[in-house]
Design a protein around this motif. Structure first.
Motif, PDB file in Angstrom:
ATOM      1  N   ARG A  64      -3.885   5.457  -1.932  1.00 41.19           N
ATOM      2  CA  ARG A  64      -4.645   6.011  -1.155  1.00 41.19           C
ATOM      3  C   ARG A  64      -4.400   7.585  -0.868  1.00 41.19           C
TER       4      ARG A  64
ATOM      5  N   GLY B 264      -5.923   4.960 -10.432  1.00 39.57           N
ATOM      6  CA  GLY B 264      -6.554   3.841 -10.526  1.00 39.57           C
ATOM      7  C   GLY B 264      -6.079   2.386  -9.801  1.00 39.57           C
ATOM      8  N   ASP B 265      -4.884   2.770  -9.303  1.00 35.22           N
ATOM      9  CA  ASP B 265      -3.980   1.689  -8.587  1.00 35.22           C
ATOM     10  C   ASP B 265      -5.027   1.333  -7.259  1.00 35.22           C
ATOM     11  N   PRO B 266      -5.342  -0.029  -7.036  1.00 35.76           N
ATOM     12  CA  PRO B 266      -5.825  -0.092  -5.624  1.00 35.76           C
ATOM     13  C   PRO B 266      -5.064  -0.029  -4.453  1.00 35.76           C
ATOM     14  N   ARG B 267      -3.646   0.029  -4.576  1.00 34.04           N
ATOM     15  CA  ARG B 267      -2.967   0.134  -3.558  1.00 34.04           C
ATOM     16  C   ARG B 267      -2.523   1.747  -3.048  1.00 34.04           C
TER      17      ARG B 267
ATOM     18  N   ALA C 177       0.876  -1.247  -0.112  1.00 29.65           N
ATOM     19  CA  ALA C 177      -0.107   0.132  -0.033  1.00 29.65           C
ATOM     20  C   ALA C 177       0.802   1.123   0.104  1.00 29.65           C
TER      21      ALA C 177
END
Length: 317
Positions: free
Chosen positions: A55, A50-53, A29
């Motif tokens: 935030r 768009g990278d889910p890692r 993350a």
């Protein structure tokens, strides 16, 4: 690894975040904390949004509660949150002391309370002052001359103090002048490029004899990664680019790259307390961690000019 990057929507920070996320296995993350001041820009992270890692958290490094909450959930912190423009620090130094010194202290305190957190504090060669010949090693005493450099020196000393007092795993990098895409057009290279592309004049301080070492931002981010992954606690690592140029010589290169001539140059009164020359000895990071700059200045400058040509909407805002 879970990494918090403060100032991650800025010039160097966004490059660093993109480099972390380009590694498909090394990062579980990545959290960006950025106040989105004038030089912070979410567009800098558009390619990885768009990278889910990833935030993103909008917030100030001085917000102790927010910082403590974020630091506690991460294995490492890379501190790139800073006010960094010398001219602005001369006009009004209060923000520089607040963000660079007190903000760093807030972050370090949170890391101590969290426990087990590695902090890479990103600093500048300007903390050393000016050097007429030779190059600074990491053991050189600090002698900053601008309010910006003094604030960064203060943050470096705090970082070292937290290591020695609390045993915090802090590692400091001190880089030479960065350049490359996404740099806010107040520093000399993007300022001159964007003005020349508009057919405007560019301001050259004094006689242009001041000397700087130029480091491509991608090389700098690779050096930060090396320090994060293999550096030693309590150590300082100088990061250089290996290309020293006078501002006059740099201006000549920029004019040529942008298809302009010296009629586009306006000589202006020199900056107050203008340091004459910066030069760091980066043999330590080379010998310990295998760092070498990979971008030649010719290639790096050409690609940087090309990026600003092709991304006018980014800088016209």
């Amino acid at each position: 690894m879970k990494t918090l990057v403060t100032g991650g929507a800025g010039f160097i920070g966004s490059h660093f975040v993109r480099s972390l996320l380009a590694d498909g296995t090394g990062q579980e993350a990545v959290t960006v904390l950025d106040a989105l001041t004038y030089a912070g820009n979410l567009a800098n992270l558009r390619s990885v949004q768009g990278d889910p890692r990833l935030r993103f958290v909008q917030g100030d490094i001085l917000d102790s509660a927010r910082v403590a909450e974020l630091v506690a959930g991460h294995d490492a912190v890379v501190n790139l949150a800073a006010e960094s423009h010398v001219d602005r620090s001369i006009a009004n130094g209060a923000k520089f002391s607040s963000t660079n010194v007190l903000g760093t202290q807030t972050l370090l305190e949170a890391a101590v309370q969290a426990g087990g957190v590695t902090v890479v504090h990103v600093s500048t060669d300007e903390v050393y002052g000016s050097i007429p010949i030779g190059s600074w090693t990491e053991e050189e005493p600090l002698a900053p001359n601008s309010p910006y450099a003094a604030a960064k020196a203060g943050s470096d000393l705090l970082a070292l103090a937290y290591h020695r007092t609390h045993g915090l795993d802090v590692r400091i990098t001190r880089c030479s002048n960065n350049y490359g895409p996404y740099q806010f057009p107040e520093k000399i290279i993007p300022l001159f490029i964007t003005r020349l592309l508009q057919g405007r004049k560019v301001p050259l301080y004094g006689d242009g004899s001041q000397i700087r070492d130029w480091l491509h931002v991608v090389d700098h981010c690779r050096a930060i990664r090396l320090v994060l992954e293999g550096g030693r606690a309590g150590e300082i690592y100088n990061v250089g680019g290996g290309t020293e140029l006078t501002n006059k010589h740099l201006t000549d290169r920029l004019l040529d790259a942008c298809g302009a001539d010296w009629d586009s140059v306006e000589h202006v009164a020199d900056r107050k307390g203008h340091d004459q020359r910066y030069s760091v000895d980066w043999s330590k990071i080379r010998d310990e961690l295998g760092y070498e700059p990979r971008h030649t200045f010719d290639e790096g400058l050409a690609s940087t000019v090309s990026w600003y040509r092709q991304n006018r909407d980014w800088w016209r805002r």
